[in-house]
Motif scaffolding. Structure first.
Motif, mmCIF file in Angstrom:
data_model
loop_
_atom_site.group_PDB
_atom_site.id
_atom_site.type_symbol
_atom_site.label_atom_id
_atom_site.label_comp_id
_atom_site.label_asym_id
_atom_site.label_seq_id
_atom_site.Cartn_x
_atom_site.Cartn_y
_atom_site.Cartn_z
ATOM 1 N N PRO A 266 4.359 -14.812 4.032
ATOM 2 C CA PRO A 266 4.902 -16.014 4.677
ATOM 3 C C PRO A 266 6.330 -15.785 5.168
ATOM 4 O O PRO A 266 7.181 -15.287 4.422
ATOM 5 C CB PRO A 266 4.850 -17.054 3.559
ATOM 6 N N GLY A 267 6.564 -16.109 6.431
ATOM 7 C CA GLY A 267 7.900 -15.984 6.991
ATOM 8 C C GLY A 267 8.308 -14.575 7.376
ATOM 9 O O GLY A 267 9.450 -14.348 7.779
ATOM 10 N N PRO B 266 4.398 -8.941 -7.462
ATOM 11 C CA PRO B 266 4.446 -10.228 -6.737
ATOM 12 C C PRO B 266 4.810 -10.067 -5.269
ATOM 13 O O PRO B 266 4.324 -10.831 -4.424
ATOM 14 C CB PRO B 266 5.516 -11.003 -7.508
ATOM 15 N N GLU B 267 5.620 -9.070 -4.949
ATOM 16 C CA GLU B 267 6.007 -8.855 -3.553
ATOM 17 C C GLU B 267 4.874 -8.298 -2.698
ATOM 18 O O GLU B 267 5.012 -8.172 -1.480
ATOM 19 C CB GLU B 267 7.238 -7.946 -3.453
ATOM 20 N N ASP B 268 3.746 -7.957 -3.297
ATOM 21 C CA ASP B 268 2.559 -7.555 -2.539
ATOM 22 C C ASP B 268 1.770 -8.768 -2.044
ATOM 23 O O ASP B 268 0.813 -8.620 -1.282
ATOM 24 C CB ASP B 268 1.638 -6.682 -3.389
ATOM 25 N N THR B 269 2.153 -9.952 -2.476
ATOM 26 C CA THR B 269 1.469 -11.167 -2.044
ATOM 27 C C THR B 269 1.559 -11.318 -0.535
ATOM 28 O O THR B 269 2.655 -11.309 0.037
ATOM 29 C CB THR B 269 2.080 -12.397 -2.732
ATOM 30 N N ALA B 270 0.419 -11.427 0.120
ATOM 31 C CA ALA B 270 0.367 -11.504 1.584
ATOM 32 C C ALA B 270 -1.075 -11.687 2.018
ATOM 33 O O ALA B 270 -2.006 -11.560 1.219
ATOM 34 C CB ALA B 270 0.933 -10.231 2.210
ATOM 35 N N LEU B 271 -1.233 -11.950 3.295
ATOM 36 C CA LEU B 271 -2.543 -11.914 3.933
ATOM 37 C C LEU B 271 -2.737 -10.506 4.472
ATOM 38 O O LEU B 271 -1.880 -10.007 5.207
ATOM 39 C CB LEU B 271 -2.598 -12.953 5.049
ATOM 40 N N TYR B 272 -3.815 -9.872 4.065
ATOM 41 C CA TYR B 272 -4.063 -8.482 4.415
ATOM 42 C C TYR B 272 -5.121 -8.389 5.513
ATOM 43 O O TYR B 272 -6.164 -9.050 5.445
ATOM 44 C CB TYR B 272 -4.521 -7.688 3.194
ATOM 45 N N TYR B 273 -4.832 -7.556 6.503
ATOM 46 C CA TYR B 273 -5.708 -7.341 7.644
ATOM 47 C C TYR B 273 -5.940 -5.839 7.834
ATOM 48 O O TYR B 273 -5.128 -5.017 7.404
ATOM 49 C CB TYR B 273 -5.070 -7.844 8.936
ATOM 50 N N CYS B 274 -6.993 -5.507 8.532
ATOM 51 C CA CYS B 274 -7.173 -4.130 8.984
ATOM 52 C C CYS B 274 -7.244 -4.115 10.506
ATOM 53 O O CYS B 274 -7.548 -5.126 11.146
ATOM 54 C CB CYS B 274 -8.420 -3.497 8.376
#
Length: 115
Positions: free
Chosen positions: A42-43, A88-96
């Motif tokens: 986010p952000g 916690p800093e790996d929190t994200a939306l992951y795409y390929c």
């Protein structure tokens, strides 16, 4: 219609592991293309965290090196991301996508790491 479908995300405690999968649907040239995993928190801007060439040469962002492993199964048009020692800093939306972004973006898969 070419489509990327990501899966495998979820909520995990810090130090835990997840394995993400990305299938290229209706693509018959997957095996010739490099592929990568991206994430967007986010952000923040979307960033490339891991990539793998058609012959299996891998590269990682410094932030995930030693913890994440990218792999591929060309017979299944699938690329994987094994994520260990999650933070916690790996929190994200992951795409390929390919490093040249030649495919339409998929919906992504959410990874949330609780501290």
């Amino acid at each position: 219609q070419v489509q990327l479908v990501e899966s495998g995300g979820g909520l995990v405690q810090a130090g835990g592991s997840l394995r993400l999968s990305c299938v290229l649907v209706s693509g018959n040239i997957f095996r010739f293309n490099a592929m990568g995993w991206y994430r967007q928190a986010p952000g923040k801007q979307r960033e490339l965290v891991a990539s793998i060439t058609s012959i299996g040469i891998t590269n990682y962002a410094d932030s995930v090196k030693g913890r994440f492993t990218i792999s591929r199964d060309n017979a299944k048009n699938t690329v994987y991301l094994q994520m260990n020692s999650l933070k916690p800093e790996d929190t994200a939306l992951y795409y390929c996508n390919s490093p040249t972004l030649q495919y339409p973006w998929g919906q992504g898969t959410q990874v949330t790491v609780a501290s």
